[in-house]
Design an enzyme around this catalytic site. Structure first.
Site, PDB file in Angstrom:
ATOM      1  N   LYS A  53       0.846  -1.202   0.000  1.00 25.84           N
ATOM      2  CA  LYS A  53       0.000   0.000   0.000  1.00 25.84           C
ATOM      3  C   LYS A  53       0.878   1.247   0.000  1.00 25.84           C
ATOM      4  CE  LYS A  53      -1.772   1.503   4.033  1.00 25.84           C
ATOM      5  NZ  LYS A  53      -1.528   2.909   4.358  1.00 25.84           N
ATOM      6  N   ASN A  54       1.898   1.258   0.866  1.00 26.28           N
ATOM      7  CA  ASN A  54       2.686   2.481   1.062  1.00 26.28           C
ATOM      8  C   ASN A  54       3.737   2.717  -0.016  1.00 26.28           C
ATOM      9  OD1 ASN A  54       1.083   2.973   3.205  1.00 26.28           O
ATOM     10  ND2 ASN A  54       2.587   2.456   4.773  1.00 26.28           N
ATOM     11  N   ARG A  83      -5.052  10.651   4.298  1.00 27.36           N
ATOM     12  CA  ARG A  83      -4.037  11.702   4.408  1.00 27.36           C
ATOM     13  C   ARG A  83      -2.925  11.535   3.381  1.00 27.36           C
ATOM     14  NH1 ARG A  83      -3.032  13.218   8.771  1.00 27.36           N
ATOM     15  NH2 ARG A  83      -0.884  13.764   8.282  1.00 27.36           N
ATOM     16  N   CYS A 100      -5.065  12.484  12.972  1.00 26.16           N
ATOM     17  CA  CYS A 100      -5.723  11.176  12.868  1.00 26.16           C
ATOM     18  C   CYS A 100      -5.561  10.489  14.209  1.00 26.16           C
ATOM     19  CB  CYS A 100      -5.139  10.367  11.711  1.00 26.16           C
ATOM     20  SG  CYS A 100      -3.656   9.490  12.134  1.00 26.16           S
ATOM     21  N   ARG A 126       0.345  14.463  13.202  1.00 26.30           N
ATOM     22  CA  ARG A 126       0.864  14.219  11.858  1.00 26.30           C
ATOM     23  C   ARG A 126       0.896  15.483  10.990  1.00 26.30           C
ATOM     24  NH1 ARG A 126      -1.413   8.545   9.806  1.00 26.30           N
ATOM     25  NH2 ARG A 126       0.444   8.629   8.495  1.00 26.30           N
ATOM     26  N   ASP A 182       4.637   0.409  12.090  1.00 22.50           N
ATOM     27  CA  ASP A 182       3.417  -0.220  11.562  1.00 22.50           C
ATOM     28  C   ASP A 182       3.283  -1.678  11.985  1.00 22.50           C
ATOM     29  OD1 ASP A 182       3.400   1.592   8.395  1.00 22.50           O
ATOM     30  OD2 ASP A 182       2.806   2.140  10.430  1.00 22.50           O
ATOM     31  N   ARG A 191      -8.538  -0.566   4.601  1.00 23.34           N
ATOM     32  CA  ARG A 191      -7.654   0.413   3.953  1.00 23.34           C
ATOM     33  C   ARG A 191      -6.299  -0.205   3.651  1.00 23.34           C
ATOM     34  NH1 ARG A 191      -7.572   5.977   7.000  1.00 23.34           N
ATOM     35  NH2 ARG A 191      -6.118   6.209   5.281  1.00 23.34           N
TER      36      ARG A 191
HETATM   37  C1  EPZ Z   1       4.106   6.921   6.475  1.00 23.29           C
HETATM   38  O1  EPZ Z   1       3.298   7.925   7.040  1.00 23.29           O
HETATM   39  C2  EPZ Z   1       3.201   5.711   6.319  1.00 23.29           C
HETATM   40  N1  EPZ Z   1       2.113   6.042   5.407  1.00 23.29           N
HETATM   41  C3  EPZ Z   1       2.663   5.291   7.687  1.00 23.29           C
HETATM   42  O2  EPZ Z   1       1.898   4.116   7.497  1.00 23.29           O
HETATM   43  C4  EPZ Z   1       3.834   4.969   8.601  1.00 23.29           C
HETATM   44  O3  EPZ Z   1       3.347   4.639   9.880  1.00 23.29           O
HETATM   45  C5  EPZ Z   1       4.766   6.192   8.674  1.00 23.29           C
HETATM   46  O4  EPZ Z   1       5.180   6.574   7.356  1.00 23.29           O
HETATM   47  C6  EPZ Z   1       6.010   5.914   9.507  1.00 23.29           C
HETATM   48  O5  EPZ Z   1       6.713   4.837   8.964  1.00 23.29           O
HETATM   49  C7  EPZ Z   1       2.353   6.057   4.071  1.00 23.29           C
HETATM   50  O6  EPZ Z   1       3.465   5.808   3.623  1.00 23.29           O
HETATM   51  C8  EPZ Z   1       1.195   6.361   3.180  1.00 23.29           C
HETATM   52  P1  EPZ Z   1       6.019  10.284   8.600  1.00 23.29           P
HETATM   53  P2  EPZ Z   1       3.839   9.448   7.078  1.00 23.29           P
HETATM   54  O7  EPZ Z   1       5.903  11.561   7.850  1.00 23.29           O
HETATM   55  O8  EPZ Z   1       4.749   9.700   5.943  1.00 23.29           O
HETATM   56  C9  EPZ Z   1       6.394  13.693  11.833  1.00 23.29           C
HETATM   57  C10 EPZ Z   1       0.095   2.721   7.767  1.00 23.29           C
HETATM   58  O9  EPZ Z   1      -0.299   2.135   8.777  1.00 23.29           O
HETATM   59  N2  EPZ Z   1       6.254  14.656  10.723  1.00 23.29           N
HETATM   60  O10 EPZ Z   1       7.172   9.386   8.308  1.00 23.29           O
HETATM   61  O11 EPZ Z   1       2.661  10.336   7.271  1.00 23.29           O
HETATM   62  C11 EPZ Z   1       5.133  12.886  12.093  1.00 23.29           C
HETATM   63  O12 EPZ Z   1       4.256  13.604  12.944  1.00 23.29           O
HETATM   64  C12 EPZ Z   1       0.509   4.156   7.839  1.00 23.29           C
HETATM   65  O13 EPZ Z   1       0.225   2.182   6.620  1.00 23.29           O
HETATM   66  C13 EPZ Z   1       6.360  16.024  10.989  1.00 23.29           C
HETATM   67  O14 EPZ Z   1       6.553  16.436  12.129  1.00 23.29           O
HETATM   68  O15 EPZ Z   1       4.691   9.456   8.417  1.00 23.29           O
HETATM   69  C14 EPZ Z   1       5.666  11.641  12.737  1.00 23.29           C
HETATM   70  O16 EPZ Z   1       5.855  11.886  14.122  1.00 23.29           O
HETATM   71  C15 EPZ Z   1       0.218   4.733   9.197  1.00 23.29           C
HETATM   72  N3  EPZ Z   1       6.226  16.921   9.970  1.00 23.29           N
HETATM   73  C16 EPZ Z   1       7.033  11.442  12.083  1.00 23.29           C
HETATM   74  O17 EPZ Z   1       7.347  12.691  11.460  1.00 23.29           O
HETATM   75  C17 EPZ Z   1       6.012  16.502   8.680  1.00 23.29           C
HETATM   76  O18 EPZ Z   1       5.922  17.364   7.781  1.00 23.29           O
HETATM   77  C18 EPZ Z   1       7.058  10.372  11.012  1.00 23.29           C
HETATM   78  O19 EPZ Z   1       5.952  10.612  10.159  1.00 23.29           O
HETATM   79  C19 EPZ Z   1       5.902  15.115   8.429  1.00 23.29           C
HETATM   80  C20 EPZ Z   1       6.041  14.214   9.461  1.00 23.29           C
END
Ligand code: EPZ
Length: 419
Positions: free
Chosen positions: A22-23, A93, A117, A122, A306, A398
């Protein structure tokens, strides 16, 4: 709303095919907005989030054809709208992933701010700041990210936090920028590497994928290509855990074992016999009760957030005490509260969950709050005495293709009840 009814006590035994990730499928579909010609993408998982992304591409005017056998053809040359509306973004998102491609290819994007969420606030500040560094003018107004740009210009971007979709958005945008972009502290997840492979197949010049430093030499245009999405390491890990938690044996095939290293270490610590082939992995507990393991999540290649909820379910019935420390998201313990309803002995102290394994859980009605929390409740239901009914399973659809069918294939007593 549909529910899942799981009756525990069966030891799973069998083999499962793992779907495309998915990701990886989501950023790759968004990247299909970049080229001047059609792309064909294979091994696309049949998931609600993928359907949402396809609907979004259609809303932007791209021509999307879903062919048989999980192939999707996208012709972006008909794209004429650059707005990702709230009604779509609020359901997924990852819609934010069209921001970089739209700004880079069309110089304009209005993308609804994804709200928070269940698992955390996030924010998307790093996506926005990175695009500004590449020369985009960005206003946050009326709940939308409104970005405008001429041709983007390469820049050196240092990400203060490792962000998967942030890295992906900026890598996609940099492909068409003028000059060189360097992204430091980039995410190293296999899905980021898969996206880089897709972009390179379209003619992008990217080095360093899979390391924390990405170097992108901008090009004038990208062309069409054919590409296969990589297997879903989280789906694979989830089904291996289903085998382990039930004391059974599960083999997952069509996977890349190297992407599961951190998970396999923990499965071995839990007492599983783990066998690895070229494109398959087998877990065999030989009827044993799992031993408790300690989990600490961190960016790839460390233990994936995850898979945290799934291991919390394993610890809930394991022999001993396990601790779970979630370092990525500030609120990813919702499943712990639901596991308690099944009789789990879990204490949360700050960002650490201390889980005393119990001999048995008792089935009860529970509620899914997010994608991976739902999976952990299904796993717990596989071993709980009696029936566990999981509500709000749209979360699980999802990210898991036909979960009840796949689990039934390996002997689980699980069925979907239309809500
Ligand atoms: C991706 O989400 C995945 N989703 C998530 O999978 C996964 O849990 C996550 O990466 C971490 O591995 C997809 O790839 C579609 P991040 P993402 O930006 O990119 C902070 C699932 O279950 N952050 O790596 O949204 C954020 O708050 C989903 O399949 C900022 O502060 O996660 C978090 O604490 C859930 N500012 C950390 O970084 C930003 O601009 C990591 O988030 C962006 C992120």
């Amino acid at each position: 709303m549909d529910k899942l009814q799981v009756t525990g006590g069966r030891r799973l035994d069998g083999e499962l095919r793992i779907s495309g990730a998915k990701n990886a499928a989501l950023p790759i579909l968004a990247a299909a907005l970049l080229p001047d010609g059609p792309v064909r993408i294979g091994n696309v998982p049949h998931l609600h989030d993928v359907t949402t992304m396809i609907r979004l591409l259609g809303r932007l005017g791209a021509s999307v054809t879903v062919l048989d056998g999980m192939k999707v053809e996208v012709d972006p040359t008909t794209t004429r709208d650059f707005v990702a509306p709230y009604d779509l973004v609020k359901t997924m998102r990852a819609s934010i992933l069209v921001l970089g491609p739209l700004v880079a290819r069309h110089g304009s994007a209005d993308v609804s701010l994804p709200g928070g969420c269940a698992i955390g606030a996030r924010p998307v500040n790093l996506h926005v700041d990175g695009l500004k560094a590449l020369g985009a003018e960005i206003e946050i107004e009326g709940g939308y990210i409104r970005a405008r740009a001429g041709r983007l210009k390469g820049a050196r971007i240092v990400l203060e936090t490792v962000t998967v979709t942030g890295t992906e958005n900026l890598m996609m945008a940099a492909c068409l920028a003028e000059g060189r972009t360097v992204i430091e502290n980039a995410a190293r997840e296999p899905e980021v590497v898969d996206l880089a492979g897709f972009l390179s197949a379209m003619g992008a010049q990217i080095t360093g994928a899979g390391t924390d430093t990405l170097v992108i030499e901008g090009v004038e245009r990208l062309g069409g290509c054919h590409y296969e999405v990589l297997p879903d390491r989280i789906e694979a890990g989830t089904y291996l855990l289903a085998g382990a938690i039930t004391g059974g044996r599960v083999r997952v095939r069509d996977v890349r074992p190297g992407h599961l290293d951190a998970v396999l270490v923990k499965l071995r610590e839990a007492g599983a016999t783990v066998t690895v082939g070229d494109d398959w992995v087998e877990v065999d507990m030989q009827g044993r009760r799992p031993r408790a393991v300690d989990i600490r999540t961190a960016p790839y290649p460390a233990f994936p957030t995850d898979m945290q909820a799934q291991f919390a379910a394993l610890d809930a019935v394991a022999d001993g005490v396990g601790t779970v420390i979630e370092t990525i998201f500030e609120n990813r313990y919702m499943h712990m509260l639901e596991l308690r309803r099944l009789g789990a002995d879990i204490r949360i102290e700050g960002n650490t969950a201390v889980i005393h394994g119990v001999e048995k859980l008792s089935g009860a009605p529970v509620m899914a709050t997010d994608l991976r929390a739902s999976a952990s409740l299904v796993l717990a239901g596989l071993v709980a005495e009696g029936m566990t009914e999981i509500q709000r399973i749209y979360h699980i659809d999802r990210g898991y293709e036909r979960i009840e069918e796949k689990l039934r294939q390996v002997g689980a007593d699980i069925r979907r009840v239309p809500g």
